[in-house]
Enzyme design. Sequence first.
Site, PDB file in Angstrom:
ATOM      1  N   VAL A   1       0.838  -1.205   0.000  1.00  0.00           N
ATOM      2  CA  VAL A   1       0.000   0.000   0.000  1.00  0.00           C
ATOM      3  C   VAL A   1       0.873   1.255   0.000  1.00  0.00           C
ATOM      4  CG1 VAL A   1      -1.695   1.324   1.346  1.00  0.00           C
ATOM      5  CG2 VAL A   1      -1.957  -1.156   1.103  1.00  0.00           C
TER       6      VAL A   1
ATOM      7  N   ARG B   1      -9.265 -11.804  16.114  1.00  0.00           N
ATOM      8  CA  ARG B   1      -9.296 -10.468  15.516  1.00  0.00           C
ATOM      9  C   ARG B   1      -9.004  -9.408  16.567  1.00  0.00           C
ATOM     10  NH1 ARG B   1     -14.291  -9.443  11.563  1.00  0.00           N
ATOM     11  NH2 ARG B   1     -13.049  -7.682  10.940  1.00  0.00           N
TER      12      ARG B   1
ATOM     13  N   ASP C   1     -10.593   2.875  10.831  1.00  0.00           N
ATOM     14  CA  ASP C   1     -11.344   3.797  11.713  1.00  0.00           C
ATOM     15  C   ASP C   1     -10.824   3.706  13.143  1.00  0.00           C
ATOM     16  OD1 ASP C   1     -13.505   4.632   9.731  1.00  0.00           O
ATOM     17  OD2 ASP C   1     -13.704   2.450   9.701  1.00  0.00           O
TER      18      ASP C   1
ATOM     19  N   ASP D   1     -13.742   2.347  -0.947  1.00  0.00           N
ATOM     20  CA  ASP D   1     -15.039   1.679  -1.131  1.00  0.00           C
ATOM     21  C   ASP D   1     -15.944   2.550  -2.013  1.00  0.00           C
ATOM     22  OD1 ASP D   1     -14.758  -0.073   1.763  1.00  0.00           O
ATOM     23  OD2 ASP D   1     -13.864   1.908   1.647  1.00  0.00           O
TER      24      ASP D   1
ATOM     25  N   ARG E   1     -14.975   2.318  -5.558  1.00  0.00           N
ATOM     26  CA  ARG E   1     -15.477   1.049  -6.119  1.00  0.00           C
ATOM     27  C   ARG E   1     -16.961   1.179  -6.441  1.00  0.00           C
ATOM     28  NH1 ARG E   1     -12.154  -2.414  -1.600  1.00  0.00           N
ATOM     29  NH2 ARG E   1     -10.309  -2.823  -2.871  1.00  0.00           N
TER      30      ARG E   1
ATOM     31  N   HIS F   1     -15.108   1.297   7.564  1.00  0.00           N
ATOM     32  CA  HIS F   1     -14.442   0.682   6.412  1.00  0.00           C
ATOM     33  C   HIS F   1     -14.358  -0.806   6.754  1.00  0.00           C
ATOM     34  CE1 HIS F   1     -11.631  -0.254   3.243  1.00  0.00           C
ATOM     35  NE2 HIS F   1     -10.680  -0.582   4.097  1.00  0.00           N
TER      36      HIS F   1
HETATM   37  P1  NAD Z   1       2.546  -5.096   3.656  1.00  0.00           P
HETATM   38  O1  NAD Z   1       2.752  -6.237   4.587  1.00  0.00           O
HETATM   39  O2  NAD Z   1       2.903  -5.227   2.229  1.00  0.00           O
HETATM   40  O3  NAD Z   1       3.340  -3.812   4.210  1.00  0.00           O
HETATM   41  C1  NAD Z   1       3.374  -3.437   5.541  1.00  0.00           C
HETATM   42  C2  NAD Z   1       4.702  -2.751   5.789  1.00  0.00           C
HETATM   43  O4  NAD Z   1       4.659  -2.194   7.110  1.00  0.00           O
HETATM   44  C3  NAD Z   1       5.905  -3.683   5.717  1.00  0.00           C
HETATM   45  O5  NAD Z   1       6.874  -3.142   4.837  1.00  0.00           O
HETATM   46  C4  NAD Z   1       6.404  -3.736   7.161  1.00  0.00           C
HETATM   47  O6  NAD Z   1       7.803  -3.899   7.261  1.00  0.00           O
HETATM   48  C5  NAD Z   1       5.955  -2.367   7.664  1.00  0.00           C
HETATM   49  N1  NAD Z   1       5.859  -2.269   9.119  1.00  0.00           N
HETATM   50  C6  NAD Z   1       5.341  -3.160  10.003  1.00  0.00           C
HETATM   51  N2  NAD Z   1       5.444  -2.685  11.265  1.00  0.00           N
HETATM   52  C7  NAD Z   1       6.024  -1.475  11.156  1.00  0.00           C
HETATM   53  C8  NAD Z   1       6.401  -0.483  12.111  1.00  0.00           C
HETATM   54  N3  NAD Z   1       6.205  -0.664  13.410  1.00  0.00           N
HETATM   55  N4  NAD Z   1       6.982   0.645  11.655  1.00  0.00           N
HETATM   56  C9  NAD Z   1       7.207   0.850  10.336  1.00  0.00           C
HETATM   57  N5  NAD Z   1       6.868  -0.063   9.389  1.00  0.00           N
HETATM   58  C10 NAD Z   1       6.290  -1.198   9.799  1.00  0.00           C
HETATM   59  O7  NAD Z   1       1.003  -4.691   3.829  1.00  0.00           O
HETATM   60  P2  NAD Z   1       0.136  -3.798   2.798  1.00  0.00           P
HETATM   61  O8  NAD Z   1      -0.547  -4.695   1.826  1.00  0.00           O
HETATM   62  O9  NAD Z   1       0.960  -2.667   2.317  1.00  0.00           O
HETATM   63  O10 NAD Z   1      -1.003  -3.253   3.788  1.00  0.00           O
HETATM   64  C11 NAD Z   1      -0.685  -2.257   4.748  1.00  0.00           C
HETATM   65  C12 NAD Z   1      -1.934  -1.871   5.530  1.00  0.00           C
HETATM   66  O11 NAD Z   1      -2.860  -1.217   4.646  1.00  0.00           O
HETATM   67  C13 NAD Z   1      -2.690  -3.079   6.119  1.00  0.00           C
HETATM   68  O12 NAD Z   1      -3.151  -2.727   7.414  1.00  0.00           O
HETATM   69  C14 NAD Z   1      -3.867  -3.242   5.174  1.00  0.00           C
HETATM   70  O13 NAD Z   1      -4.967  -3.853   5.783  1.00  0.00           O
HETATM   71  C15 NAD Z   1      -4.147  -1.778   4.847  1.00  0.00           C
HETATM   72  N6  NAD Z   1      -4.997  -1.537   3.661  1.00  0.00           N
HETATM   73  C16 NAD Z   1      -5.880  -0.501   3.781  1.00  0.00           C
HETATM   74  C17 NAD Z   1      -6.751  -0.214   2.740  1.00  0.00           C
HETATM   75  C18 NAD Z   1      -7.725   0.918   2.909  1.00  0.00           C
HETATM   76  O14 NAD Z   1      -8.633   1.130   2.093  1.00  0.00           O
HETATM   77  N7  NAD Z   1      -7.607   1.697   3.971  1.00  0.00           N
HETATM   78  C19 NAD Z   1      -6.709  -0.969   1.557  1.00  0.00           C
HETATM   79  C20 NAD Z   1      -5.768  -2.014   1.458  1.00  0.00           C
HETATM   80  C21 NAD Z   1      -4.912  -2.284   2.538  1.00  0.00           C
END
Ligand code: NAD
Length: 313
Positions: A13, A88, A123, A148, A151, A175
């Site tokens: 992300v 969870r 949230d 969302d 979409r 969300h």
């Molecule tokens: P990912 O595992 O690819 O990346 C997470 C990153 O965070 C990793 O690089 C990890 O090293 C880093 N990380 C973990 N703990 C950390 C810390 N304490 N300090 C700094 N970095 C840290 O995951 P992703 O697919 O990129 O998803 C990231 C988040 O985004 C998840 O919580 C996911 O659910 C959320 N997400 C949100 C939406 C939205 O609409 N809001 C959509 C998709 C994903």
Amino acid sequence: MSSKVIIIGTGFVGMSYAYALVNQGTVEELVLIDVDKEKAIGEAMDLNHGLAFGPRNMAIRAGDYSECKNADLVVITAGVGQKPGESRLKLLSRNASIMKEITKNIMNVGFDGLILLASNPVDILTHVVQKESGLPTNRVFGSGTSLDTARLRYEIGNQISIDVRNVHAYIMGEHGDSEFVCWSNANIGAKPLKDVINSMDSIQFEDMAHIASRVRNAAGEIIKRKKASYYGVGMALVRITSAIFNNENRILPLSVYNNGEYDCDNLYIGLPAVINRQGIHHIVKLSMNDEEDTKLKNSSKILRGHLEGIGYY
Ligand code: NAD
């Protein structure tokens, strides 16, 4: 005016957001922070090598929390996944502790800007970060239902063959599973969606119901096929970032602190809000029907239950 953005969490992300920022030339300075420092360095190198083909010059580097001191916007995209057998609520409290730690690191250096969260559950974690930071609620917000809603607009536009940018409608609430479509305020251009559909022979308003479930299940459907979803949210984060730095007063559905505007608990929840260079200017109050009011209250009750579970309400 400066535009220095810090991304915390350079995973799918965070880097989709970074890549979209570079392609759109949204900001002048970008700093990447991750617990995996080597990953952040590698990502910064890779992005820098694309600058020759981008719309503007940018300063991009990996860094540490000291960079937050004079940053304008910190975007938190760090996340940890569920451990086998983990509940969870356990995952939620682990994520909340991570956010607490990250917020401490940001605030310790005298940060005085805006914080935008995308990490899930967005949230709840936005609520945690606001409480821990002590920043005013208008300066801490989450991506909420912006993805969302994108979409939803895509699905409606597709169904009635109208450009997505002429579709004005919101997903509101959590969300997550309890989110809902605010159909009573859905418009195509300036015309109510219901009137548009009534004027069409090929489709009934009831046909729209499947759109709501498609949107609700979209993340799961993507994750089932490619393990994570990131391009859409990356672009949503850029839209929010542009609204901030261009001082747009743009209406976007974000995770914002309900301070009595809507008849539900005072907590962070997905509502349409006007955003500009100072953060959230105000929440847009829509008049919803009874069913929608009930759905918003239900969503808020669920979020409140989670916040109580981790001691933040
Ligand atoms: P990912 O595992 O690819 O990346 C997470 C990153 O965070 C990793 O690089 C990890 O090293 C880093 N990380 C973990 N703990 C950390 C810390 N304490 N300090 C700094 N970095 C840290 O995951 P992703 O697919 O990129 O998803 C990231 C988040 O985004 C998840 O919580 C996911 O659910 C959320 N997400 C949100 C939406 C939205 O609409 N809001 C959509 C998709 C994903």
